[in-house]
Design an enzyme around this catalytic site. Structure first.
Site, PDB file in Angstrom:
ATOM      1  N   CYS A   1      -8.446  36.403 117.605  1.00 52.69           N
ATOM      2  CA  CYS A   1      -8.644  36.849 118.989  1.00 52.69           C
ATOM      3  C   CYS A   1      -9.841  36.166 119.654  1.00 52.69           C
ATOM      4  O   CYS A   1     -10.280  36.588 120.726  1.00 52.69           O
ATOM      5  CB  CYS A   1      -8.859  38.357 119.015  1.00 52.69           C
ATOM      6  SG  CYS A   1     -10.402  38.838 118.187  1.00 52.69           S
TER       7      CYS A   1
ATOM      8  N   GLY B   1     -28.735  47.838 116.479  1.00 48.30           N
ATOM      9  CA  GLY B   1     -27.521  48.525 116.051  1.00 48.30           C
ATOM     10  C   GLY B   1     -27.416  48.605 114.548  1.00 48.30           C
ATOM     11  O   GLY B   1     -26.969  49.614 113.994  1.00 48.30           O
TER      12      GLY B   1
ATOM     13  N   GLU C   1       6.674  26.949  97.421  1.00 51.21           N
ATOM     14  CA  GLU C   1       6.145  27.837  96.385  1.00 51.21           C
ATOM     15  C   GLU C   1       5.551  27.129  95.167  1.00 51.21           C
ATOM     16  O   GLU C   1       4.581  27.619  94.579  1.00 51.21           O
ATOM     17  CB  GLU C   1       7.244  28.799  95.931  1.00 51.21           C
ATOM     18  CG  GLU C   1       7.678  29.775  96.995  1.00 51.21           C
ATOM     19  CD  GLU C   1       8.931  30.542  96.612  1.00 51.21           C
ATOM     20  OE1 GLU C   1       8.822  31.736  96.294  1.00 51.21           O
ATOM     21  OE2 GLU C   1      10.020  29.936  96.630  1.00 51.21           O
TER      22      GLU C   1
END
Length: 1344
Positions: free
Chosen positions: A56, A357, A1276
């Site tokens: 994001c 914080g 794989e």
């Protein structure tokens, strides 16, 4: 709002240069939700919602009025409150470039360097790099390392991303200028030699467009020229939450006095997680970032003062600057702080998080609180007393923390700032942190030591030692500290300190967090590292003798640092006479890479919202095994905007019973729940937030049932197996082989599961159409299965249901069968409500619901000769299936068929048990049981080598399969080039030289050891179920000559569409640019097999060729008549001659279908993919940390269709295997509740975890006649090579144990986490620990 200033309630910010004004912003809304849902900017992705994956990432730009400069910050939009964006400029991936306008160099280089596979993480990585370049046009490689600490990629293995972005760095340029091999794209490996059959150039750097800072978007002049938005006090209110942004200290303190329980939010990195995952509700949120006193930085002769809201990155930058400028003796606390900050979360978090914080949150595993506590940091706090500002000073130290996340600062007080004292010449401050993963991880234990010596001596005058991870708060060790005062700091004192700390810092056997013995060992180990580090400084200063610390021990103080990546990729050169338009064998860029790098690629949840669309939220079981006695949704249905609740009552018994093979699962739990996270019901509501809130209001009452079975051992104890198990495969005469054996040995090994952690979670959108049709857009590897089961659940015929999958943001097997968990309830809701319905699971939901790779337990007995030749093996294989069968039977079968790996064993009995437990159903995962089986085989080969006293490599060679040998399932090996792969890999890796170097290193270092391991692999290619080995294709050619190709495979990121385009381009003799693949859909190609088992290219490629051959046959007369015409002219002629320009293709894999009774002469697998990997690893024996120094891989993948994609698959598979065997640990409670539900606790490899030297070669001259264009499957097979790191670690541990007189074998489960490594390195410190008796306590977590 309190205070004199009038507040505004209008939010104003800019996004990609456009002004956004919102008169009613929601304080609970994140920037990510706002961008995606309100602004329809879907390039920014939701990956985890806790700031741990970086998908994001966006760039926030703001005007720093104090510094008169614009600051550009990469941040996590998933945590950033949109209300905090007032007066800021947001840049998303869409805002820097596009395929329709102009690509930004950051986008172009990532794509063209093959750094994007599934593409879901790509926009976040692009934006992290973009933000870095906006701050430093020519960054260093260390800058890159820091920039990507907060980004994860599950596909690529990171190497191509770093290779592409390395071209921006200072280190990339050299004195050769334009002639530099790195600029002209020729590489440094002689790839330009025309006589060479190999090439090493995957992309041409010289063709990259240059970076031009003058072309960057400008910062909005409105924000630059006026401080109006910065000077405004803000109040934003919603139904549940009010957001305040004061601009003066007076306002802030008045607000805190009025709302003492209000949370102060700066970066929202802690509160955001609490609200999202713990469902905390904070009615009042205060954002103090524009209060000048909290942003103040001031310096004096004694200290540097930082305001409590100053970001961690700003603190880091200033402290680093002062470290460069001031005498070393004054900056030891500064150095200690920046050392810890480097490993504090990711850069996106550090850009916005503040030290205040960290202190006020008071986490017991805080990275900074132990440093500040040991330093006795001075804090300034303020409050309003009788209308006036009152300040006081508080010291961090004894008594500061009063309980879990509580301290002496009063609720109405605000922390203003922190003083960082300069140190004195006789003072030393050091700190150490140990986590599961070095970068971006929370601590397991951390320790800080602040010691002052008598002048010019090593006699302790005073000392403070603080620890995190050992209690509900940061704790001091005053008793041990007092013991050290007036004593010389030496080995003798450390012996006493170690004993004292073990007594002073106990840890209950059931303490939260688990790893009890390891955490206690870390306390002593970290203090010993501190002793070594401080003694080294004293030695350098001449205060103690140079040999006071033995040379062998000095490296014990060192930490691992990320080396600058070195790599090489070698592949077979295409023939010089191959037509330019023939793309086979060329490193073509992934077909969707540019769209992925620009954020234009559409994934399921990016599909625009439709009119009337609803969102589905799930009600999940909170019990591992129980009877449902009450299910009441009335409170949820009472909420405005909630439209329906669905449960098993909305389906018939038959409709509710589903499953990929056996219908032993339920859409909704019926009567009983069988595990935590089982779907009990679903709520349809207007939006996601409401649906999830409503789902928590559904009341479910239970009656507990027993027994609850979680582990394989518990299943064995209770005989809890699925019907028809055990099953056996046998070969030869076991009794005779064991009777005649010179040696026999019995052993066992165990490995845990693995979370898929595809960056895109499961998602589905269902749209009802007319004529009772349903259209589904689904993140699935198996559209036909979704179609079939949706038809089953809705009682519709399959021809009324269409399932579409354009692309997946990763799958790895996890979306083969488990997608039905989401798709079926979504489809049902859409069908019943006649409205579009959507659901995309949050990361924690996905991890809880959808299952993992199967944990396995192996017990074996092996017979062998004195030279190490294995003559027989009797092995038992147990997998933990969870509560339903899913594909567990087939996973077990592949493990049983792969346990021998590359070794010929003439006499075999292998038994398999599918264990039924109260866990979510485990499922397919890349390798599908093969890696687990081969893991057992590699234990066996090493056990044999150890017992007969021979080198493992010699025993491997002695037992290797040869061409013509037959496996225990009766398949003859036709071509088995494992020795050639091995020889090439030994040469490439300088194996024998490195062994000598490792031996020398281990002799010279006591607390750091190295190991090297060779891992061969043999992976069978085919579905285990015969009917799945088929595929179809549809080829449509249009009048302009363009080609639309459809096939039955799904693009998951593996490059399947790219390869299919290449296959069709060669077959049709046209450029790739003329061919397009839109999506995979059941109305284009019916009855598709899942995109799995690594056969996607094999079966779909052959189907594509079949379609192309049919078309070519139709076009042949036209081509003969018009030999000089172009493709477009031939197509035009065909159209007017009424020749069909649409063709279907089909392929069924021949010669397979082995069954020991009904078809004993058929193949089980079409062929095998082989390879060899060699890894060198170094471990820290004191902490259990490790680093992969180098990995070399040689893979036989036939004639590669696309070397760039294939090498990317090899590197990505290796890193995923490396995670499986060393890092990724699933944590369950004894009752089967999954603790590790996100990247905060579950650690997959990051950028800093890739091997320092990473070389991959494709075996040349090894065409495969059984697959499309002589290629081989690659998805794989390379994964098991990741086990080379595990076995290298085990070798390093053995060297450490020998140092302490321990010889012989020792158990080491996979993954070989830092805890397991440290506790296997038994020494004088671990011997101090008392081990509680098994059964005398309930552990916090167990291994399933």
């Amino acid at each position: 709002m309190s205070g004199q200033q009038q507040a505004t309630s209008v939010l104003v910010f800019f996004v990609n240069g456009k002004k956004v004004t919102d008169t009613n912003p929601d304080p609970e809304c994140t920037l990510l939700t706002y961008l995606r849902d309100k602004l329809r900017l879907c390039g920014t992705k939701l990956g985890c919602a806790e700031g741990g994956c970086g998908a994001c990432t966006v760039m926030i730009s703001r005007m720093d009025r104090g510094q008169h400069k614009i600051r550009h910050l990469a941040v996590n939009a998933c945590l950033t409150p949109v209300c905090a964006m007032h007066g800021c400029a947001v840049t998303t991936v869409e805002g820097i470039g596009s395929t329709r306008t102009r690509l930004h160099p950051v986008q172009e280089r990532l794509a063209k360097a093959h750094g994007s596979q599934c593409g879901f993480c790509t926009p976040g990585i692009v934006m992290s790099m973009y933000a870095l370049l906006r701050n430093a046009e020519q960054p260093s490689m260390r800058d890159l390392e820091v920039a990507f600490q907060g980004n994860l990629c599950r596909c690529t293995g990171y190497r191509p991303i770093l290779e592409g972005y390395k071209t921006f760095t200072k280190e990339f340029l050299c004195g050769m200028g334009e002639k530099c091999c790195r600029v002209n794209g020729k590489g440094c490996g002689g790839g330009d030699d025309p006589e060479s059959v190999t090439d090493d150039t995957l992309f041409e750097r010289s063709k990259f467009q240059p970076l031009d800072a003058s072309q960057e978007p400008i910062f909005p002049p409105e924000l630059q020229l006026s401080n109006a938005y910065d000077s405004e006090s803000l109040v934003f209110s919603s139904e549940r939450v009010t957001w305040y942004r004061p601009t003066t200290l007076q306002e802030l303190l008045q607000l805190k006095a009025a709302h003492p329980a209000a949370k102060l939010v700066v970066g929202n990195t802690e509160v955001g997680v609490e609200v999202k995952f713990k469902h905390f509700l904070y009615p009042h949120l205060i954002n103090p970032t524009l209060v000048a006193e909290l942003q103040e930085v001031r310096e004096s002769e004694e200290s540097i003062y930082f305001g409590a809201a100053v970001s961690l990155m700003e603190i880091d930058a200033l402290l680093r600057q002062r470290i460069e400028e001031l005498p070393e003796a004054q900056t030891r606390l500064f150095q200690c702080t920046v050392d810890m900050l480097h490993y504090f979360a990711g850069k996106q978090i550090r850009n916005v998080a503040c030290l205040g914080g960290n202190i006020m949150t008071g986490s017991p595993i805080s990275d900074m609180n132990p440093v500040l506590t040991a330093a006795g940091a001075r804090l300034e706090v303020a409050s309003i007393v009788e209308g006036k500002i009152s300040q006081r000073t508080v010291h961090m130290g004894t008594g500061f923390f009063t309980g879990y996340r509580r301290n002496v600062i009063e609720p109405q007080e605000v922390l203003l700032g922190i003083h960082f004292q300069k140190t004195t010449p006789d003072q030393h401050v050091v700190a150490f942190k140990q986590a599961r993963r070095r970068d971006d991880d929370i601590a397991i234990v951390n320790a800080a030591v602040n010691v002052r010596f008598e002048p010019k001596s090593n006699v302790v005058a005073e000392i403070s030692m603080a620890f995190g991870g050992m209690a509900p708060t940061t704790v001091l060790a005053p008793r041990t500290s007092q013991l050290m005062v007036k004593q010389p700091l030496d080995h003798q004192l450390l012996e006493r300190v170690a004993e004292s700390l073990c007594g002073e810092l106990p840890l209950a056997a059931s303490a939260p967090g688990g790893m009890i013995a390891y955490r206690r060992a870390l306390v002593v180990s970290l203090i010993f590292k501190a002793y070594l580090a401080i003694s080294s400084k004293l030695s350098e200063a001449g205060i103690i003798a140079g040999d006071a610390i033995p040379p062998k021990e000095r490296s014990g103080a060192e930490l691992f640092h990320t080396p600058t990546l070195r790599s090489a990729q070698l592949f077979e050169r295409v023939c010089s006479d191959q037509p330019v338009c023939d793309p086979i064998g060329r490193p073509e860029v992934h077909a969707a890479a540019l769209k992925q790098a620009t954020g234009e690629a559409i994934y399921t949840d990016d599909i625009p919202r439709m009119d009337g669309e609803l969102y589905l939220g799930f009600v999940l079981s909170t019990k591992p095994r129980a009877k449902i006695t009450k299910l009441d949704a009335s409170a949820a249905l009472a909420l405005e905007g909630v439209h329906a609740f669905f449960s098993h009552k909305d389906l018939t018994v038959h409709e509710n019973e589903v499953g990929p093979v056996f219908h032993d699962e339920h859409v909704f739990a019926a009567g009983e729940v069988h595990c935590y996270g089982q779907i009990v019901g679903a709520v349809a509501a207007d939006n996601k937030a409401l649906a999830q809130r409503a789902s928590r209001l559904v009341r479910v009452e239970y009656e507990d049932l027993s027994p609850v079975i979680v582990t394989i051992e518990q299943a064995i104890e209770h005989g809890s197996y699925f019907p028809d198990y055990p099953r056996y495969v046998t070969k030869g005469n076991m009794a005779e082989a064991f009777a005649q054996a010179e040696h026999t040995y019995e052993g066992s090994c165990r490995m845990g599961g693995q979370e898929h952690f595809y960056l895109e979670t499961h998602a589905a959108v269902a749209v009802p159409r007319d004529s009772d049709e349903l259209e589904l857009f689904c993140s699935t590897q198996h559209p036909s299965e979704v179609q079939k089961l949706v038809a089953h659940v809705t009682s519709l015929p399959a021809h009324r249901v269409v399932c579409r999958a354009k692309r997946l943001g990763g799958g790895f097997g996890g979306k083969e069968s488990r997608g039905i968990s989401v798709a079926l309830p979504v489809a049902l809701a859409a069908y019943r409500l006649r409205r579009p319905v959507r659901c995309m699971l949050d990361r924690d939901e996905d991890m809880l619901i959808t299952g993992t790779r199967h944990p396995f337990l192996f017990k074996y007995k092996v017979a062998f000769s004195s030279d190490g030749l294995i003559t027989a093996c009797d092995i038992e294989c147990y997998n933990n299936a969870g509560w339903s069968m899913d594909l567990s039977f087939s996973v077990l079968e592949r493990a049983m068929y792969h346990f021998e790996n590359c070794y010929h064993i003439p006499n075999v009995r292998v038994g398999g048990w599918v264990c039924k437990t109260n866990l979510p159903s485990n499922t397919a995962f890349r390798g599908f049981g093969g890696p687990q089986g081969m893991f057992a085989g590699e234990h066996i080969i090493r056990d044999v080598a150890r017992i007969v006293g021979r080198d493992v490599l010699d025993v491997m060679r002695l037992n290797f399969y040869r061409t013509g040998d037959t496996t225990h399932y009766n398949q003859q090996l036709e071509h088995f080039p494992i020795e050639r792969c091995l020889d090439d890999c030994l040469t490439q890796s300088r194996y024998h030289e490195r062994r000598a170097e490792i031996a020398k290193f281990n002799r010279e270092n006591r607390w750091r050891k190295r190991g090297v391991a060779v891992i061969p692999t043999k992976y069978g290619i085919a579905f285990g179920v015969m009917h799945l080995n088929q595929a179809g294709a549809l080829l449509n050619v249009y009048g302009d000559g363009s080609v639309l190709l459809s096939h039955g495979g799904v693009e998951i990121g593996q490059g399947l569409n790219t390869k299919m385009i290449q296959c069709a381009a060669r077959a049709l003799g046209i450029p790739s640019e003329l061919i397009h693949i839109s999506e995979t859909a059941t109305d284009k190609v019916p009855n598709t097999s899942p995109t799995a088992a690594s056969v996607g290219s094999d079966i779909n490629g052959m189907a594509v060729l079949d379609a192309c051959e049919k078309l070519n046959k139709r076009l042949a007369p036209i081509k003969e008549a018009l030999p000089q015409a172009t493709w477009q002219e031939w197509i035009n002629k065909a159209y007017f001659d009424r020749v069909s320009l649409s063709a279907t293709g089909f392929y069924a894999m021949p010669g397979i279908g082995y069954h020991p009774e009904t078809n004993p002469n058929a193949r089980t697998y079409s062929y095998y993919t082989n390879g060899v990997g060699i890894s060198v690893v170094e471990i820290d024996c004191l902490t259990g940390d490790h680093q992969v120094l180098s990995t070399d891989i040689v893979m036989d993948i036939g004639s590669s269709i696309n070397p760039a994609i294939d090498i990317g698959q090899i590197e990505g598979a290796f890193m995923q295997g490396y995670g499986l065997f060393t890092l990724e640990e699933l944590m369950y409670s004894p009752q089967g509740m999954l603790y590790s539900r996100g990247p905060g606790m579950y650690k997959l490899p990051g950028f800093a975890d890739i091997p320092g030297e990473f070389n991959v070669s494709l075996l040349t001259g090894a065409p495969n006649p059984r697959a499309v264009y002589s290629s081989k499957a690659v998805g794989e097979p390379p994964l098991f090579i990741g086990a080379s790191a595990f076995f290298a670690i085990k070798e390093a541990i053995a060297a450490a144990r020998q140092e302490h007189g321990l010889t012989g074998d020792f158990p080491l489960e996979a993954p070989s986490t830092s805890a397991r490594i440290r506790m296997a390195c038994q020494d004088k410190f671990t011997n101090l620990l008392e081990v509680p008796e098994a059964g005398s306590f309930t552990p916090w977590n167990i291994v399933p």
